[in-house]
Design a protein around this motif. Structure first.
Motif, PDB file in Angstrom:
ATOM      1  N   TYR A 132      -8.704  21.064  36.313  1.00 48.54           N
ATOM      2  CA  TYR A 132      -8.163  20.394  37.507  1.00 48.54           C
ATOM      3  C   TYR A 132      -7.339  19.170  37.111  1.00 48.54           C
ATOM      4  O   TYR A 132      -6.293  18.899  37.691  1.00 48.54           O
ATOM      5  CB  TYR A 132      -9.284  19.973  38.467  1.00 48.54           C
ATOM      6  CG  TYR A 132     -10.092  21.122  39.012  1.00 48.54           C
ATOM      7  CD1 TYR A 132      -9.465  22.323  39.372  1.00 48.54           C
ATOM      8  CD2 TYR A 132     -11.475  21.020  39.172  1.00 48.54           C
ATOM      9  CE1 TYR A 132     -10.212  23.382  39.870  1.00 48.54           C
ATOM     10  CE2 TYR A 132     -12.216  22.072  39.681  1.00 48.54           C
ATOM     11  CZ  TYR A 132     -11.590  23.254  40.023  1.00 48.54           C
ATOM     12  OH  TYR A 132     -12.325  24.293  40.527  1.00 48.54           O
ATOM     13  N   PHE A 133      -7.835  18.454  36.124  1.00 50.83           N
ATOM     14  CA  PHE A 133      -7.128  17.251  35.664  1.00 50.83           C
ATOM     15  C   PHE A 133      -5.750  17.619  35.114  1.00 50.83           C
ATOM     16  O   PHE A 133      -4.739  17.008  35.467  1.00 50.83           O
ATOM     17  CB  PHE A 133      -7.966  16.557  34.584  1.00 50.83           C
ATOM     18  CG  PHE A 133      -7.277  15.389  33.933  1.00 50.83           C
ATOM     19  CD1 PHE A 133      -7.184  14.165  34.598  1.00 50.83           C
ATOM     20  CD2 PHE A 133      -6.730  15.505  32.665  1.00 50.83           C
ATOM     21  CE1 PHE A 133      -6.548  13.086  33.997  1.00 50.83           C
ATOM     22  CE2 PHE A 133      -6.094  14.423  32.064  1.00 50.83           C
ATOM     23  CZ  PHE A 133      -6.007  13.211  32.735  1.00 50.83           C
ATOM     24  N   ASN A 134      -5.703  18.642  34.283  1.00 49.15           N
ATOM     25  CA  ASN A 134      -4.421  19.057  33.714  1.00 49.15           C
ATOM     26  C   ASN A 134      -3.457  19.540  34.790  1.00 49.15           C
ATOM     27  O   ASN A 134      -2.268  19.258  34.739  1.00 49.15           O
ATOM     28  CB  ASN A 134      -4.630  20.158  32.672  1.00 49.15           C
ATOM     29  CG  ASN A 134      -5.249  19.603  31.404  1.00 49.15           C
ATOM     30  OD1 ASN A 134      -5.001  18.449  31.052  1.00 49.15           O
ATOM     31  ND2 ASN A 134      -6.068  20.398  30.738  1.00 49.15           N
ATOM     32  N   LEU A 135      -4.011  20.237  35.753  1.00 46.84           N
ATOM     33  CA  LEU A 135      -3.185  20.733  36.856  1.00 46.84           C
ATOM     34  C   LEU A 135      -2.607  19.556  37.649  1.00 46.84           C
ATOM     35  O   LEU A 135      -1.425  19.534  37.985  1.00 46.84           O
ATOM     36  CB  LEU A 135      -4.039  21.633  37.751  1.00 46.84           C
ATOM     37  CG  LEU A 135      -3.306  22.529  38.736  1.00 46.84           C
ATOM     38  CD1 LEU A 135      -2.290  23.416  38.029  1.00 46.84           C
ATOM     39  CD2 LEU A 135      -4.316  23.397  39.494  1.00 46.84           C
ATOM     40  N   ALA A 136      -3.448  18.566  37.916  1.00 46.77           N
ATOM     41  CA  ALA A 136      -3.003  17.394  38.689  1.00 46.77           C
ATOM     42  C   ALA A 136      -1.855  16.683  37.980  1.00 46.77           C
ATOM     43  O   ALA A 136      -0.962  16.133  38.627  1.00 46.77           O
ATOM     44  CB  ALA A 136      -4.166  16.435  38.921  1.00 46.77           C
ATOM     45  N   ASN A 137      -1.868  16.730  36.653  1.00 46.80           N
ATOM     46  CA  ASN A 137      -0.836  16.030  35.905  1.00 46.80           C
ATOM     47  C   ASN A 137       0.519  16.717  35.900  1.00 46.80           C
ATOM     48  O   ASN A 137       1.526  16.099  35.583  1.00 46.80           O
ATOM     49  CB  ASN A 137      -1.295  15.791  34.469  1.00 46.80           C
ATOM     50  CG  ASN A 137      -2.253  14.634  34.397  1.00 46.80           C
ATOM     51  OD1 ASN A 137      -1.891  13.508  34.706  1.00 46.80           O
ATOM     52  ND2 ASN A 137      -3.483  14.917  34.033  1.00 46.80           N
ATOM     53  N   VAL A 138       0.533  17.969  36.240  1.00 49.12           N
ATOM     54  CA  VAL A 138       1.820  18.660  36.246  1.00 49.12           C
ATOM     55  C   VAL A 138       2.243  19.099  37.642  1.00 49.12           C
ATOM     56  O   VAL A 138       3.363  19.532  37.841  1.00 49.12           O
ATOM     57  CB  VAL A 138       1.841  19.889  35.297  1.00 49.12           C
ATOM     58  CG1 VAL A 138       1.669  19.437  33.850  1.00 49.12           C
ATOM     59  CG2 VAL A 138       0.787  20.912  35.669  1.00 49.12           C
ATOM     60  N   ASP A 139       1.355  18.999  38.606  1.00 49.65           N
ATOM     61  CA  ASP A 139       1.671  19.492  39.945  1.00 49.65           C
ATOM     62  C   ASP A 139       1.329  18.417  40.976  1.00 49.65           C
ATOM     63  O   ASP A 139       0.165  18.206  41.304  1.00 49.65           O
ATOM     64  CB  ASP A 139       0.863  20.774  40.195  1.00 49.65           C
ATOM     65  CG  ASP A 139       1.168  21.401  41.548  1.00 49.65           C
ATOM     66  OD1 ASP A 139       1.649  20.684  42.454  1.00 49.65           O
ATOM     67  OD2 ASP A 139       0.917  22.613  41.688  1.00 49.65           O
ATOM     68  N   PHE A 140       2.356  17.733  41.473  1.00 50.35           N
ATOM     69  CA  PHE A 140       2.124  16.633  42.390  1.00 50.35           C
ATOM     70  C   PHE A 140       1.502  17.056  43.709  1.00 50.35           C
ATOM     71  O   PHE A 140       0.689  16.342  44.271  1.00 50.35           O
ATOM     72  CB  PHE A 140       3.439  15.898  42.670  1.00 50.35           C
ATOM     73  CG  PHE A 140       3.693  14.803  41.690  1.00 50.35           C
ATOM     74  CD1 PHE A 140       3.068  14.792  40.461  1.00 50.35           C
ATOM     75  CD2 PHE A 140       4.549  13.769  42.011  1.00 50.35           C
ATOM     76  CE1 PHE A 140       3.297  13.780  39.556  1.00 50.35           C
ATOM     77  CE2 PHE A 140       4.791  12.740  41.110  1.00 50.35           C
ATOM     78  CZ  PHE A 140       4.165  12.749  39.883  1.00 50.35           C
ATOM     79  N   ASP A 141       1.917  18.200  44.201  1.00 50.78           N
ATOM     80  CA  ASP A 141       1.348  18.670  45.464  1.00 50.78           C
ATOM     81  C   ASP A 141      -0.147  18.890  45.302  1.00 50.78           C
ATOM     82  O   ASP A 141      -0.942  18.481  46.123  1.00 50.78           O
ATOM     83  CB  ASP A 141       1.991  19.997  45.909  1.00 50.78           C
ATOM     84  CG  ASP A 141       3.337  19.742  46.564  1.00 50.78           C
ATOM     85  OD1 ASP A 141       3.552  18.603  47.020  1.00 50.78           O
ATOM     86  OD2 ASP A 141       4.156  20.666  46.601  1.00 50.78           O
TER      87      ASP A 141
END
Ligand SMILES: [Zn+2]
Length: 163
Positions: A132-141
């Motif tokens: 989730y953390f990695n996803l948050a870092n590349v996907d602002f939405d």
């Protein structure tokens, strides 16, 4: 600036109608509107485009998909092999989303040491928060709308205990 009244389903709204003499005026206004809402203008080191960042915390790269590489610049920064160029590496703790991640990580470790959850479940929980953390870092939405929800500890354990 002209206030405009618009009716919609019986309710009236006051909106602003703004005219600009030229494109530059519009861009300047847009820029200041951005500042008013707490966004800073920053130039992406990778694509050289300007973008609004939502905080002043070292967000060096934009999250717009880079046409040349097909992934957001913030992703390229973490995976420089995409371009074979050397990037300034962003540290994990530079991320806006780090505090929440760290908080969950500490909880997972603590619960493991108290034997509340097995090593297996704890490892899976750790994998989930990393994901989730990695996803948050590349996907602002995702970061804005879903990250905090996904990082709810009870949900993480629920997910980690499946199968
Ligand atoms: Zn960029």
């Amino acid at each position: 600036m002209i206030p405009v009244v618009e009716s919609e389903n019986g309710t009236s709204k006051i909106l602003r109608k703004v005219y600009y003499n030229n494109l530059k005026d519009f861009l300047m206004t847009d820029l200041f509107e951005g500042y008013i809402h707490g966004h800073y203008l920053w130039r992406c080191d990778i694509c050289d485009r300007y973008f609004f960042m939502t905080t002043a915390r070292n967000q060096l790269y934009c999250s717009t998909v880079n046409k040349k590489y097909g992934v957001p610049c913030s992703y390229i920064a973490k995976h420089p092999e995409v371009t074979k160029r050397k990037m300034k590496k962003q540290r994990k703790s530079d991320s806006l989303y780090y505090v929440l991640w760290k908080n969950r990580y500490d909880s997972i470790r603590k619960n493991k040491s108290l034997s509340k959850y097995s090593a297996n479940v704890s490892a899976k929980a750790k994998e989930l928060i990393d994901y989730y953390f990695n996803l948050a870092n590349v996907d602002f939405d995702y970061a804005e709308n879903q990250y905090e929800k996904d990082m709810e500890l009870s949900k993480i354990y629920e997910e980690a205990m499946k199968d």
